[in-house]
Design a protein around this motif. Sequence first.
Motif, PDB file in Angstrom:
ATOM      1  N   LEU A 220       0.835  -1.200   0.000  1.00 36.45           N
ATOM      2  CA  LEU A 220       0.000   0.000   0.000  1.00 36.45           C
ATOM      3  C   LEU A 220       0.870   1.250   0.000  1.00 36.45           C
ATOM      4  O   LEU A 220       0.567   2.235  -0.684  1.00 36.45           O
ATOM      5  N   ALA A 221       1.961   1.212   0.750  1.00 38.42           N
ATOM      6  CA  ALA A 221       2.880   2.356   0.788  1.00 38.42           C
ATOM      7  C   ALA A 221       3.458   2.634  -0.593  1.00 38.42           C
ATOM      8  O   ALA A 221       3.526   3.784  -1.031  1.00 38.42           O
ATOM      9  N   ARG A 222       3.873   1.581  -1.285  1.00 40.09           N
ATOM     10  CA  ARG A 222       4.434   1.766  -2.622  1.00 40.09           C
ATOM     11  C   ARG A 222       3.383   2.317  -3.585  1.00 40.09           C
ATOM     12  O   ARG A 222       3.698   3.108  -4.475  1.00 40.09           O
ATOM     13  N   LEU A 223       2.142   1.905  -3.402  1.00 37.38           N
ATOM     14  CA  LEU A 223       1.068   2.358  -4.282  1.00 37.38           C
ATOM     15  C   LEU A 223       0.926   3.872  -4.278  1.00 37.38           C
ATOM     16  O   LEU A 223       0.753   4.499  -5.326  1.00 37.38           O
ATOM     17  N   ILE A 224       1.027   4.474  -3.088  1.00 36.77           N
ATOM     18  CA  ILE A 224       0.789   5.918  -3.003  1.00 36.77           C
ATOM     19  C   ILE A 224       2.087   6.722  -2.828  1.00 36.77           C
ATOM     20  O   ILE A 224       2.045   7.928  -2.635  1.00 36.77           O
ATOM     21  N   GLY A 225       3.233   6.030  -2.908  1.00 35.31           N
ATOM     22  CA  GLY A 225       4.500   6.756  -2.958  1.00 35.31           C
ATOM     23  C   GLY A 225       5.173   7.026  -1.639  1.00 35.31           C
ATOM     24  O   GLY A 225       6.078   7.863  -1.576  1.00 35.31           O
ATOM     25  N   LEU A 226       4.766   6.328  -0.556  1.00 36.02           N
ATOM     26  CA  LEU A 226       5.495   6.500   0.698  1.00 36.02           C
ATOM     27  C   LEU A 226       6.900   5.926   0.541  1.00 36.02           C
ATOM     28  O   LEU A 226       7.083   4.924  -0.150  1.00 36.02           O
ATOM     29  N   PRO A 227       7.907   6.529   1.177  1.00 31.89           N
ATOM     30  CA  PRO A 227       9.288   6.044   1.035  1.00 31.89           C
ATOM     31  C   PRO A 227       9.499   4.735   1.779  1.00 31.89           C
ATOM     32  O   PRO A 227       9.791   4.722   2.963  1.00 31.89           O
ATOM     33  N   ALA A 228       9.318   3.631   1.093  1.00 25.08           N
ATOM     34  CA  ALA A 228       9.526   2.309   1.689  1.00 25.08           C
ATOM     35  C   ALA A 228      11.009   1.954   1.620  1.00 25.08           C
ATOM     36  O   ALA A 228      11.756   2.551   0.855  1.00 25.08           O
ATOM     37  N   PRO A 229      11.453   0.978   2.411  1.00 27.53           N
ATOM     38  CA  PRO A 229      12.877   0.627   2.421  1.00 27.53           C
ATOM     39  C   PRO A 229      13.321  -0.002   1.116  1.00 27.53           C
ATOM     40  O   PRO A 229      12.570  -0.695   0.448  1.00 27.53           O
ATOM     41  N   GLU A 324      30.169  -2.231  15.013  1.00 26.68           N
ATOM     42  CA  GLU A 324      28.962  -1.635  14.435  1.00 26.68           C
ATOM     43  C   GLU A 324      27.812  -2.601  14.683  1.00 26.68           C
ATOM     44  O   GLU A 324      27.961  -3.595  15.402  1.00 26.68           O
ATOM     45  N   TYR A 325      26.673  -2.299  14.085  1.00 27.95           N
ATOM     46  CA  TYR A 325      25.508  -3.164  14.250  1.00 27.95           C
ATOM     47  C   TYR A 325      24.871  -3.452  12.906  1.00 27.95           C
ATOM     48  O   TYR A 325      24.744  -2.551  12.059  1.00 27.95           O
ATOM     49  N   VAL A 326      24.487  -4.683  12.727  1.00 28.77           N
ATOM     50  CA  VAL A 326      23.725  -5.083  11.546  1.00 28.77           C
ATOM     51  C   VAL A 326      22.253  -5.099  11.946  1.00 28.77           C
ATOM     52  O   VAL A 326      21.851  -5.814  12.876  1.00 28.77           O
ATOM     53  N   VAL A 327      21.460  -4.280  11.271  1.00 31.61           N
ATOM     54  CA  VAL A 327      20.021  -4.206  11.521  1.00 31.61           C
ATOM     55  C   VAL A 327      19.333  -5.015  10.427  1.00 31.61           C
ATOM     56  O   VAL A 327      19.505  -4.741   9.235  1.00 31.61           O
ATOM     57  N   THR A 328      18.565  -6.017  10.830  1.00 31.96           N
ATOM     58  CA  THR A 328      17.875  -6.876   9.876  1.00 31.96           C
ATOM     59  C   THR A 328      16.380  -6.578   9.892  1.00 31.96           C
ATOM     60  O   THR A 328      15.755  -6.546  10.961  1.00 31.96           O
ATOM     61  N   GLY A 332      13.916  -9.412   5.233  1.00 36.57           N
ATOM     62  CA  GLY A 332      15.189 -10.050   4.932  1.00 36.57           C
ATOM     63  C   GLY A 332      16.314  -9.094   4.583  1.00 36.57           C
ATOM     64  O   GLY A 332      17.481  -9.491   4.570  1.00 36.57           O
ATOM     65  N   SER A 333      16.002  -7.837   4.284  1.00 40.87           N
ATOM     66  CA  SER A 333      17.044  -6.864   3.942  1.00 40.87           C
ATOM     67  C   SER A 333      17.808  -6.455   5.200  1.00 40.87           C
ATOM     68  O   SER A 333      17.329  -6.627   6.327  1.00 40.87           O
ATOM     69  N   GLN A 334      19.007  -5.897   5.004  1.00 45.97           N
ATOM     70  CA  GLN A 334      19.860  -5.527   6.125  1.00 45.97           C
ATOM     71  C   GLN A 334      20.483  -4.155   5.906  1.00 45.97           C
ATOM     72  O   GLN A 334      20.583  -3.677   4.777  1.00 45.97           O
ATOM     73  N   ALA A 335      20.901  -3.544   6.995  1.00 48.91           N
ATOM     74  CA  ALA A 335      21.650  -2.292   6.948  1.00 48.91           C
ATOM     75  C   ALA A 335      22.661  -2.307   8.085  1.00 48.91           C
ATOM     76  O   ALA A 335      22.460  -2.972   9.107  1.00 48.91           O
ATOM     77  N   ARG A 336      23.757  -1.563   7.907  1.00 55.20           N
ATOM     78  CA  ARG A 336      24.759  -1.438   8.956  1.00 55.20           C
ATOM     79  C   ARG A 336      24.683  -0.047   9.555  1.00 55.20           C
ATOM     80  O   ARG A 336      24.441   0.938   8.831  1.00 55.20           O
ATOM     81  N   ALA A 337      24.886   0.043  10.859  1.00 56.31           N
ATOM     82  CA  ALA A 337      24.823   1.332  11.537  1.00 56.31           C
ATOM     83  C   ALA A 337      25.933   1.423  12.566  1.00 56.31           C
ATOM     84  O   ALA A 337      26.201   0.457  13.292  1.00 56.31           O
ATOM     85  N   GLY A 338      26.568   2.595  12.633  1.00 56.99           N
ATOM     86  CA  GLY A 338      27.592   2.816  13.634  1.00 56.99           C
ATOM     87  C   GLY A 338      27.007   2.929  15.030  1.00 56.99           C
ATOM     88  O   GLY A 338      27.642   2.568  16.015  1.00 56.99           O
ATOM     89  N   ALA A 339      25.787   3.428  15.127  1.00 52.61           N
ATOM     90  CA  ALA A 339      25.075   3.549  16.405  1.00 52.61           C
ATOM     91  C   ALA A 339      23.589   3.373  16.127  1.00 52.61           C
ATOM     92  O   ALA A 339      23.121   3.582  15.003  1.00 52.61           O
ATOM     93  N   VAL A 340      22.858   2.990  17.150  1.00 54.25           N
ATOM     94  CA  VAL A 340      21.424   2.733  17.010  1.00 54.25           C
ATOM     95  C   VAL A 340      20.682   3.456  18.128  1.00 54.25           C
ATOM     96  O   VAL A 340      21.120   3.433  19.285  1.00 54.25           O
ATOM     97  N   VAL A 341      19.564   4.120  17.776  1.00 52.23           N
ATOM     98  CA  VAL A 341      18.677   4.732  18.772  1.00 52.23           C
ATOM     99  C   VAL A 341      17.347   3.990  18.724  1.00 52.23           C
ATOM    100  O   VAL A 341      16.653   3.998  17.702  1.00 52.23           O
ATOM    101  N   LEU A 342      17.008   3.320  19.819  1.00 56.67           N
ATOM    102  CA  LEU A 342      15.734   2.609  19.924  1.00 56.67           C
ATOM    103  C   LEU A 342      14.672   3.586  20.407  1.00 56.67           C
ATOM    104  O   LEU A 342      14.760   4.113  21.523  1.00 56.67           O
ATOM    105  N   ALA A 343      13.683   3.857  19.567  1.00 58.80           N
ATOM    106  CA  ALA A 343      12.622   4.796  19.922  1.00 58.80           C
ATOM    107  C   ALA A 343      11.276   4.250  19.455  1.00 58.80           C
ATOM    108  O   ALA A 343      10.442   4.966  18.923  1.00 58.80           O
TER     109      ALA A 343
END
Length: 570
Positions: A220-229, A324-328, A332-343
């Motif tokens: 649904l997000a892709r349908l209306i143009g929301l920035p999906a990952p 660093e941290y691998v965020v999954t 199934g996609s992943q990203a690397r981050a030097g720091a993470v803020v849990l909010a």
Amino acid sequence: MSAAEHKQSAVRETPDQYGAFPRLTPEQFEDLTTHGERRRTAEGEVLYREGEPFREFLAILSGAVEILHDLGGPDERTVAVHGPGRFLGELGLLEGQAAFDTAVVREAGEVLAVPVERQRALVGRDPVLGDLILRAYLGRRYLLIGLGAGFRILGSCYSPDTLRLREFAARNRLPHRWVDLEKDKEADALLRRFSIRPDETPVVIWKGERVLRNPSNAELARLIGLPAPSPEAGRCDVMVIGAGPAGLAAAVYGASDGLTTVTVDAVATGGQAGTSSRIENYLGFPSGISGGELIERAVLQAHKFGARLMVPAQVGGLTPQDDEYVVTFTDGSQARAGAVVLASGVWYRRLEVPGLERLEGVSVYYAATVHEASLCQADPVAVVGGGNSAGQAALFLANHASRVHLLVRGSDLNADMSRYLVDQVERHPKIEVLLHTEVQGLSGEEKLESLTVEDNASSERRELRAAALFVFIGARPRTEWLRGVLALDEKGFVLTGADAQAAADATRWASLGRGPLLLETTLPGVFAAGDVRSGSVKRVASATGEGAMAIRLVHEHRGKTGNLVRSAGP
């Protein structure tokens, strides 16, 4: 723009409503001219079309433009008509979404066209013009929502997937209309028109032609143009998980400090605050501000500094790797981050009562503080819940309200409430305890006036006069995916600072020569801010403060200084 160019059109334009259709000044037109181009228009020309992305910011120099919903379809209707001096577009133009309406030239003339990316930069740089456009676009978005414009959700009120899609649309402030498969007469016609079987619902119908059968939130997000990952988000300095007030504050401060900052949320920007119809006690807004407007401003501010926001993007794993941290993500996609803020905030359980949403923040609350109590002095109020939070709230409110009705679904107040609280509640002359009682309805237009309650043992119903409803039926942090990754308290909230130090693995911290910083978890470089943090104050202001503070601590972690909170050294 000269006075001659600003002459009124022969076509009658829509009067301004709540600042949604303002007129630009000649000086503002002059400033915009340096960033765009003048262009002649022809009668019947389509300037932008529903379902397609905005490419230009358009201001009318002469002629008239009609804004239409469902152009050429069975539900075609006029949203507004604009003449010289006005500008076109709505919130989707600034946020990269598709248009929810169509602009058609009704009287030939001339427009000033500014490329969208240039216009977004202008809104961030020019506070006067930016505020004028943002207020107009917010007003237009809510006008479209009120008209039921945008896509349609066709599904049963008993379907969990229907509820999921409706919540996603509402939380992201997307114009849409729900067609109830059980009650709406339009439902059968739509099923026949699009050859949809009832068991294929819910469906989303877009532009009167495209049908998505039980789409995921991401579809649904892709349908209306929301920035999906994207499939692979790459690496960033800071990954902020959650886009409520704490997460958006971290995004703004992180990006403005020059850190590459990515903020993700599983459902929508705004968190609980985004659903509030009015926030009265937020610093700097003496007349109050809606949660939606506060969040849209924060989103645009984050974009202005270069933060990347991805919705919906649900995180399912966090793994330390090479400092660093691998965020999954759950896809199934992943990203690397030097720091993470849990909010990631909490989810406050709501009563399933019709009309509750429209009174939230006005007469329905999920906290009982001096602020809420001051709004209902000398009036009776109702508290729902049988736990300690409900008992404490009832006792506190009894000092302000004329009477407190404590509504408990169970048959024994001792079941979930501490004995000392039960004694105080039962002895208090202003508190009336109603056991095996549930709320079935709310009455009142602009604010709550009374409740319909039912005895779930006898099915007897009665009316209770109440100026406010306080709901304490539980809240849970969104931390299931963090169990076994970092330390949580007994309720699942994230431990930070001194609490985290007591639970931290000493060998992990030994090489750093320090303990967890003020908002740091048991993992170095992972911070928690806002409602998800154990011991936090559940308020918008404190959440934004913690989000900003988390970025300050990220800098300390990156610089290996950690001078705010250190562990005891030798």
